[in-house]
Design an enzyme around this catalytic site. Structure first.
Site, PDB file in Angstrom:
ATOM      1  CG  ASN A 103      37.389  43.980  38.564  1.00 29.36           C
ATOM      2  OD1 ASN A 103      37.541  43.217  39.508  1.00 29.36           O
ATOM      3  ND2 ASN A 103      37.554  43.521  37.586  1.00 29.36           N
ATOM      4  CB  ILE A 104      32.536  47.069  41.768  1.00 28.68           C
ATOM      5  CG1 ILE A 104      33.278  46.763  42.911  1.00 28.68           C
ATOM      6  CG2 ILE A 104      31.033  46.958  41.736  1.00 28.68           C
ATOM      7  CD1 ILE A 104      33.095  47.694  44.002  1.00 28.68           C
ATOM      8  CD  GLU A 105      33.305  43.788  34.863  1.00 23.90           C
ATOM      9  OE1 GLU A 105      32.247  43.195  34.551  1.00 23.90           O
ATOM     10  OE2 GLU A 105      34.369  43.724  34.435  1.00 23.90           O
TER      11      GLU A 105
ATOM     12  CD  GLU B 233      44.204  48.480  39.533  1.00 25.58           C
ATOM     13  OE1 GLU B 233      42.826  48.295  39.512  1.00 25.58           O
ATOM     14  OE2 GLU B 233      44.816  48.360  38.625  1.00 25.58           O
TER      15      GLU B 233
ATOM     16  CB  CYS C 100      44.059  52.511  38.295  1.00 20.89           C
ATOM     17  SG  CYS C 100      42.562  51.816  38.383  1.00 20.89           S
TER      18      CYS C 100
ATOM     19  CB  CYS D 182      40.058  49.591  38.431  1.00 24.11           C
ATOM     20  SG  CYS D 182      39.757  50.015  36.517  1.00 24.11           S
TER      21      CYS D 182
ATOM     22  CB  CYS E 256      43.272  50.941  33.455  1.00 24.52           C
ATOM     23  SG  CYS E 256      42.594  51.950  34.620  1.00 24.52           S
TER      24      CYS E 256
HETATM   25  N1  THU Z   1      40.308  46.651  35.644  1.00 20.53           N
HETATM   26  C1  THU Z   1      40.702  46.825  37.023  1.00 20.53           C
HETATM   27  O1  THU Z   1      40.147  46.530  37.988  1.00 20.53           O
HETATM   28  N2  THU Z   1      42.094  47.402  37.293  1.00 20.53           N
HETATM   29  C2  THU Z   1      43.131  47.484  36.152  1.00 20.53           C
HETATM   30  O2  THU Z   1      43.940  48.181  36.057  1.00 20.53           O
HETATM   31  C3  THU Z   1      42.661  47.103  34.781  1.00 20.53           C
HETATM   32  C4  THU Z   1      41.109  46.642  34.601  1.00 20.53           C
HETATM   33  C5  THU Z   1      39.134  45.844  35.515  1.00 20.53           C
HETATM   34  C6  THU Z   1      37.934  46.694  35.007  1.00 20.53           C
HETATM   35  C7  THU Z   1      37.028  45.789  34.354  1.00 20.53           C
HETATM   36  O3  THU Z   1      36.280  45.517  35.484  1.00 20.53           O
HETATM   37  C8  THU Z   1      37.680  44.736  34.191  1.00 20.53           C
HETATM   38  O4  THU Z   1      39.209  44.630  34.668  1.00 20.53           O
HETATM   39  C9  THU Z   1      38.322  44.685  32.679  1.00 20.53           C
HETATM   40  O5  THU Z   1      38.748  45.697  32.193  1.00 20.53           O
END
Ligand code: THU
Length: 131
Positions: free
Chosen positions: A41-43, A54, A88, A52, A85
């Site tokens: 995941n990359i914010e 995935e 995804c 996310c 989520c």
């Molecule tokens: N996140 C994912 O990478 N995959 C998921 O299925 C659920 C959420 C990440 C998004 C965000 O960077 C962090 O988790 C918190 O929501």
């Protein structure tokens, strides 16, 4: 292959860019050609732009011309297997067959084996031949 995907997902998790949530997620998928693509995941400072793990892995594979995706592992530091989520799940539905295996894991080795259709039943699709 299940263990290789989980291990690769765990390695990808280390690359997660998560200064805002501090919640690292890793994913790894197998393509029909036998290649493995991973993602984290990359914010972003603009929070809603987070991608996310995935979707990072899926988009990496698709952008390399790997249109047929077979199975995927997802891992996070959760109590019990991580739950993908909704966004995804919809993206998985687009690129995996409905019975594709999805391995959900935590860092303690708890693994849930599920399928795309179990993660998103009665999903939206414009592809008539999508099974
Ligand atoms: N996140 C994912 O990478 N995959 C998921 O299925 C659920 C959420 C990440 C998004 C965000 O960077 C962090 O988790 C918190 O929501």
């Amino acid at each position: 292959m299940k263990n290789k995907l989980i291990l690769t997902a765990k390695e990808a998790l280390e690359n997660a860019y998560v200064p805002y949530s501090n919640f690292k997620v890793g994913a790894a998928l197998l393509t029909k050609s036998g290649k493995v693509y991973s993602g984290c995941n990359i914010e972003n400072s603009s929070f809603s732009l987070a991608c996310c793990a995935e979707r990072t892995a899926i988009f990496k594979a698709i952008s390399e011309g790997e249109i047929e995706l077979i199975s995927m592992a997802v891992i996070a530091d959760t109590e019990g297997p991580v739950s993908p989520c909704g966004a995804c799940r919809q993206v998985m539905t687009e690129f995996f067959t409905s019975d594709a295996q999805i391995y959900l894991s935590d860092l303690q080795g708890n693994i849930m084996e599920t399928t795309v259709k179990d993660l998103l039943p009665y999903s939206f699709s414009l592809q008539e031949n999508k099974n």
